[in-house]
Enzyme design. Structure first.
Site, PDB file in Angstrom:
ATOM      1  N   GLU A   1     -10.317  -4.883  10.341  1.00  0.00           N
ATOM      2  CA  GLU A   1     -10.071  -3.937   9.525  1.00  0.00           C
ATOM      3  C   GLU A   1     -10.600  -4.010   8.283  1.00  0.00           C
ATOM      4  O   GLU A   1     -10.205  -5.005   7.571  1.00  0.00           O
ATOM      5  CB  GLU A   1      -8.236  -3.942   9.483  1.00  0.00           C
ATOM      6  CG  GLU A   1      -7.697  -3.082   8.743  1.00  0.00           C
ATOM      7  CD  GLU A   1      -6.321  -3.415   8.525  1.00  0.00           C
ATOM      8  OE1 GLU A   1      -5.746  -4.283   8.345  1.00  0.00           O
ATOM      9  OE2 GLU A   1      -5.392  -2.224   8.256  1.00  0.00           O
TER      10      GLU A   1
ATOM     11  N   GLU B   1       4.776  -4.103  12.097  1.00  0.00           N
ATOM     12  CA  GLU B   1       3.936  -2.883  11.819  1.00  0.00           C
ATOM     13  C   GLU B   1       3.000  -3.351  11.179  1.00  0.00           C
ATOM     14  O   GLU B   1       2.784  -3.803  10.035  1.00  0.00           O
ATOM     15  CB  GLU B   1       4.586  -1.889  10.925  1.00  0.00           C
ATOM     16  CG  GLU B   1       5.871  -0.905  11.572  1.00  0.00           C
ATOM     17  CD  GLU B   1       5.421   0.226  12.475  1.00  0.00           C
ATOM     18  OE1 GLU B   1       4.155   0.403  12.737  1.00  0.00           O
ATOM     19  OE2 GLU B   1       6.179   0.708  12.996  1.00  0.00           O
ATOM     20  N   LEU B   2       1.485  -3.769  11.927  1.00  0.00           N
ATOM     21  CA  LEU B   2       0.501  -4.271  11.304  1.00  0.00           C
ATOM     22  C   LEU B   2      -0.756  -3.364  11.069  1.00  0.00           C
ATOM     23  O   LEU B   2      -0.693  -2.210  11.068  1.00  0.00           O
ATOM     24  CB  LEU B   2       0.091  -5.442  12.140  1.00  0.00           C
ATOM     25  CG  LEU B   2       1.439  -6.294  12.566  1.00  0.00           C
ATOM     26  CD1 LEU B   2       1.312  -7.342  13.605  1.00  0.00           C
ATOM     27  CD2 LEU B   2       1.971  -6.955  11.152  1.00  0.00           C
TER      28      LEU B   2
ATOM     29  N   GLY C   1       2.570  -5.508   7.324  1.00  0.00           N
ATOM     30  CA  GLY C   1       1.673  -5.945   6.628  1.00  0.00           C
ATOM     31  C   GLY C   1       0.662  -6.531   7.487  1.00  0.00           C
ATOM     32  O   GLY C   1       0.368  -5.964   8.497  1.00  0.00           O
ATOM     33  N   SER C   2      -0.058  -7.766   7.146  1.00  0.00           N
ATOM     34  CA  SER C   2      -1.223  -8.211   8.019  1.00  0.00           C
ATOM     35  C   SER C   2      -0.553  -8.971   9.176  1.00  0.00           C
ATOM     36  O   SER C   2       0.508  -9.352   9.181  1.00  0.00           O
ATOM     37  CB  SER C   2      -1.921  -9.137   6.986  1.00  0.00           C
ATOM     38  OG  SER C   2      -1.252 -10.062   6.437  1.00  0.00           O
TER      39      SER C   2
ATOM     40  N   CYS D   1      -2.912   1.652   6.743  1.00  0.00           N
ATOM     41  CA  CYS D   1      -3.249   0.862   7.918  1.00  0.00           C
ATOM     42  C   CYS D   1      -3.941   1.959   8.814  1.00  0.00           C
ATOM     43  O   CYS D   1      -4.369   1.657   9.989  1.00  0.00           O
ATOM     44  CB  CYS D   1      -1.952   0.624   8.494  1.00  0.00           C
ATOM     45  SG  CYS D   1      -0.646   1.607   8.214  1.00  0.00           S
TER      46      CYS D   1
ATOM     47  N   ASN E   1       0.638  -1.186   0.091  1.00  0.00           N
ATOM     48  CA  ASN E   1       0.001  -0.049   0.203  1.00  0.00           C
ATOM     49  C   ASN E   1       0.528   1.190  -0.004  1.00  0.00           C
ATOM     50  O   ASN E   1       0.381   2.404  -0.481  1.00  0.00           O
ATOM     51  CB  ASN E   1      -1.046   0.061   1.183  1.00  0.00           C
ATOM     52  CG  ASN E   1      -0.266  -0.119   2.388  1.00  0.00           C
ATOM     53  OD1 ASN E   1       0.646  -0.248   2.479  1.00  0.00           O
ATOM     54  ND2 ASN E   1      -1.314   0.140   3.318  1.00  0.00           N
TER      55      ASN E   1
HETATM   56  P1  NAP Z   1       0.186  -8.923   3.766  1.00  0.00           P
HETATM   57  O1  NAP Z   1      -0.430  -9.856   2.657  1.00  0.00           O
HETATM   58  O2  NAP Z   1       0.619  -9.531   4.998  1.00  0.00           O
HETATM   59  O3  NAP Z   1       1.645  -8.800   2.666  1.00  0.00           O
HETATM   60  C1  NAP Z   1       2.618  -8.170   3.325  1.00  0.00           C
HETATM   61  C2  NAP Z   1       4.089  -8.625   2.913  1.00  0.00           C
HETATM   62  O4  NAP Z   1       4.088  -9.922   3.264  1.00  0.00           O
HETATM   63  C3  NAP Z   1       4.080  -8.965   1.397  1.00  0.00           C
HETATM   64  O5  NAP Z   1       5.732  -8.781   1.016  1.00  0.00           O
HETATM   65  C4  NAP Z   1       3.752 -10.354   1.289  1.00  0.00           C
HETATM   66  O6  NAP Z   1       4.229 -11.122   0.130  1.00  0.00           O
HETATM   67  C5  NAP Z   1       4.518 -10.970   2.337  1.00  0.00           C
HETATM   68  N1  NAP Z   1       4.045 -12.238   2.646  1.00  0.00           N
HETATM   69  C6  NAP Z   1       3.010 -12.957   2.554  1.00  0.00           C
HETATM   70  N2  NAP Z   1       3.047 -14.080   3.136  1.00  0.00           N
HETATM   71  C7  NAP Z   1       4.298 -14.265   3.605  1.00  0.00           C
HETATM   72  C8  NAP Z   1       4.904 -15.550   4.415  1.00  0.00           C
HETATM   73  N3  NAP Z   1       4.497 -16.659   4.348  1.00  0.00           N
HETATM   74  N4  NAP Z   1       6.215 -15.005   4.721  1.00  0.00           N
HETATM   75  C9  NAP Z   1       6.744 -14.004   4.582  1.00  0.00           C
HETATM   76  N5  NAP Z   1       6.335 -12.999   3.976  1.00  0.00           N
HETATM   77  C10 NAP Z   1       4.967 -12.986   3.371  1.00  0.00           C
HETATM   78  O7  NAP Z   1      -0.299  -7.475   3.721  1.00  0.00           O
HETATM   79  P2  NAP Z   1      -0.692  -6.436   2.561  1.00  0.00           P
HETATM   80  O8  NAP Z   1      -2.029  -7.040   2.117  1.00  0.00           O
HETATM   81  O9  NAP Z   1       0.607  -6.109   1.775  1.00  0.00           O
HETATM   82  O10 NAP Z   1      -0.649  -5.206   3.536  1.00  0.00           O
HETATM   83  C11 NAP Z   1      -1.870  -4.774   4.340  1.00  0.00           C
HETATM   84  C12 NAP Z   1      -1.543  -4.848   5.611  1.00  0.00           C
HETATM   85  O11 NAP Z   1      -0.483  -4.315   6.040  1.00  0.00           O
HETATM   86  C13 NAP Z   1      -3.040  -4.332   6.336  1.00  0.00           C
HETATM   87  O12 NAP Z   1      -3.128  -5.250   7.431  1.00  0.00           O
HETATM   88  C14 NAP Z   1      -2.480  -2.966   6.774  1.00  0.00           C
HETATM   89  O13 NAP Z   1      -2.989  -2.497   7.821  1.00  0.00           O
HETATM   90  C15 NAP Z   1      -1.062  -3.455   7.019  1.00  0.00           C
HETATM   91  N6  NAP Z   1      -0.315  -2.176   7.164  1.00  0.00           N
HETATM   92  C16 NAP Z   1       0.426  -1.709   8.084  1.00  0.00           C
HETATM   93  C17 NAP Z   1       1.188  -0.546   8.096  1.00  0.00           C
HETATM   94  C18 NAP Z   1       1.852   0.010   9.397  1.00  0.00           C
HETATM   95  O14 NAP Z   1       2.733   0.708   9.555  1.00  0.00           O
HETATM   96  N7  NAP Z   1       1.172  -0.340  10.689  1.00  0.00           N
HETATM   97  C19 NAP Z   1       1.517   0.138   7.062  1.00  0.00           C
HETATM   98  C20 NAP Z   1       1.013  -0.345   5.830  1.00  0.00           C
HETATM   99  C21 NAP Z   1       0.135  -1.357   5.981  1.00  0.00           C
HETATM  100  P3  NAP Z   1       3.397 -11.343  -1.172  1.00  0.00           P
HETATM  101  O15 NAP Z   1       2.828  -9.890  -1.735  1.00  0.00           O
HETATM  102  O16 NAP Z   1       4.330 -11.907  -2.229  1.00  0.00           O
HETATM  103  O17 NAP Z   1       2.211 -11.754  -0.760  1.00  0.00           O
END
Ligand code: NAP
Length: 470
Positions: free
Chosen positions: A373, A248-249, A228-229, A281, A152
């Site tokens: 969320e 950071e979730l 990420g998530s 997020c 994002n």
């Molecule tokens: P995500 O699906 O968890 O993906 C985040 C990263 O993790 C991607 O690079 C993904 O790779 C990777 N990943 C997925 N499965 C994995 C595994 N088994 N092992 C290691 N890495 C893995 O999250 P998203 O959909 O990209 O982002 C949305 C989430 O991020 C939301 O919940 C949002 O609130 C959160 N977020 C938090 C912040 C903060 O600063 N707190 C900022 C921005 C976003 P792939 O893309 O290849 O699947």
């Protein structure tokens, strides 16, 4: 846009693997690029390179110089960076420009941290046993940093990992989101252009599981920084016991609006609930409005939301673009349709298949739009009768990243700042506010760290105590 091919970046080399992953526009579905698809082998090769450069540390002045040069290059190439973010993430250009500018700031503050990274003097002779001794700490790089970033904020959230790592003196193996690898590669190439030697920044795009496992299982990786998530992040933390795992979730971001909230609050919250279609997020998700303010607030919020322009993210006037995938769009629509609340506006799709900005009044507490969320263009409004009730409802979530209170009364704001169980509380400002030098991060299910170069550099270094007998 003409689709281009991109290699991985490992040990200063452009690496192809024979397999390609397509990067598609979330708006049109058109293929905008292909990126070489890596896996565990490429991750291990990158780790070998990172381990090698640890033996040839870069002095602080050189790290700071490189970070400053990258900040300058990002400034010069601002338009290109913004267009790249917009193309791969489907982020409206207006918002993409803000993100690109913020990355300049992230690098600038990281350069400051590289210059002032120092330990502390310990007053040993403050106890009799320490007489005749002098002690101080050195702040040393923790080692290899494994960085995993989300789709994002594909440029600035990568910057928040790789810039502090360089400031701290740590080489990085980065795995960016598969949907948005182009901004990450762009940034890594700028670091090279600024003079960063081979091996310090490595970018491995590809299968998340195998690359993530390689980072988790390799003892040479001392810290994993993940945004990420929660599902993925906490899973990594559980498996990587001996590493620092910094998370950071997500959030289900609340804002409390009191009867004496400043004029313009509804418009401000409307803008901050829907930019990038709510895929931030700290996008405003749950608004709690005091009884006395309800009618005025809702009568201002709904037209402000209806006035937002939905459409092509490449159009300079667009406020709200697509969700990252059609699957995410369908999930959000399902959550909206199952909610027990009243849809005041939106709740359906516009002509080009994009969700129209949606406001739901009076959702049930266990509606998914209220307790999960949403990460989409949906905001709920709930009428409350007291500050006690509003704070209790705002806290009734497993998340705790950022929250907001709007009131002219200082005591009310300070009370909310103390009682809202979140990593940050904004007062008379949208909870979506983030400046890159501030400590940003959540509590509860939202994470366990603070980003912002000064804080991230502390996480990425360790203190060594030196005791001198004088
Ligand atoms: P995500 O699906 O968890 O993906 C985040 C990263 O993790 C991607 O690079 C993904 O790779 C990777 N990943 C997925 N499965 C994995 C595994 N088994 N092992 C290691 N890495 C893995 O999250 P998203 O959909 O990209 O982002 C949305 C989430 O991020 C939301 O919940 C949002 O609130 C959160 N977020 C938090 C912040 C903060 O600063 N707190 C900022 C921005 C976003 P792939 O893309 O290849 O699947």
């Amino acid at each position: 846009m003409i689709a281009t091919d991109h290699a991985l970046l490992i040990d200063g080399e452009r690496v192809e693997t024979g397999a390609w992953a397509e990067v598609r526009s979330p708006y049109s579905g058109e293929v905008i690029a292909r990126v070489a698809k890596g896996g565990a082998d490429e991750a291990r090769r990158a780790l070998d390179a990172a381990a090698r450069v640890l033996h040839a540390p870069l002095p602080a002045h050189e790290r700071a110089r490189i970070l400053d040069v990258v900040a300058g290059l990002l400034e010069e190439r601002h338009d290109e960076a913004a267009r790249l973010i917009s193309a791969e993430a489907g982020k409206p250009l207006k918002a993409a420009r803000v993100e690109a500018q913020r990355a300049v700031s992230t690098y600038t503050f990281a350069a400051v941290e590289a210059r002032r990274l120092a330990g502390e003097v310990v007053p040993l002779d403050a106890a009799p046993a320490g007489e005749g001794k002098l002690a101080f700490t050195l702040r040393l790089p923790i080692g290899i940093v494994g960085a995993i970033s989300p789709f994002n904020f594909p440029l600035n959230l990568v910057a928040h990992k790789i810039a502090p790592a360089l400031a701290a003196g740590c080489p990085v193996v980065l795995k960016p989101a598969s949907a948005t690898p182009l901004s990450a590669l762009f940034l890594a190439h700028l670091e090279e252009e600024a003079g960063l030697p081979a091996g310090w920044i490595n970018v491995v795009v590809g299968s998340a599981g195998p690359i993530g496992d390689a980072l988790v299982e390799d003892d040479r990786v001392k810290l994993i920084t993940f945004t990420g998530s929660g599902e993925v992040g906490w899973g990594i933390a559980e498996r990587a016991h001996r590493k620092r795992v910094k998370l950071e979730l997500g959030n289900a971001t609340p804002a409390i609006v009191c009867a004496d909230a400043p004029p313009g609050t509804a418009a401000k919250l409307a803008a901050n609930a829907f930019s990038f279609a709510g895929q931030s997020c700290i996008s405003v998700q749950r608004i709690f409005v005091m009884d006395e303010a309800w009618d005025t607030f809702v009568s201002e919020l709904v037209p402000a939301v209806r006035a937002l322009r939905v459409g092509d993210p490449a159009d300079e006037d667009t406020d709200v673009g697509p969700m990252i995938t059609s699957g995410d769009r369908d999930r959000v629509l399902e959550w909206v349709h199952e909610s027990k609340g009243e849809v005041l506006t939106g709740g359906d799709v516009a002509g080009d298949g994009l969700i129209r900005p949606t406001v739901i009044a009076g959702p049930a507490p266990n509606d998914r739009v209220q307790c999960e969320e949403v990460f989409g263009p949906v905001v709920t409004v709930t009428r409350t009768t007291s500050l006690d009730e509003a704070i209790e409802l705002a806290n009734a979530t497993r998340y705790g990243l950022q929250a907001a209170i709007f009131s002219a009364d200082l005591a009310t704001c300070l009370r909310a700042a103390r009682e809202l169980e979140f990593g940050g509380v904004t007062v008379n400002e949208a909870p979506t506010f983030r400046a890159d030098q501030m400590p940003y991060g959540g509590v509860k299910a939202s994470g366990n760290t603070k980003e912002g170069p000064a804080w991230a550099v502390r996480e990425m270094t360790e203190e060594r105590l030196v005791v001198l007998q004088t």
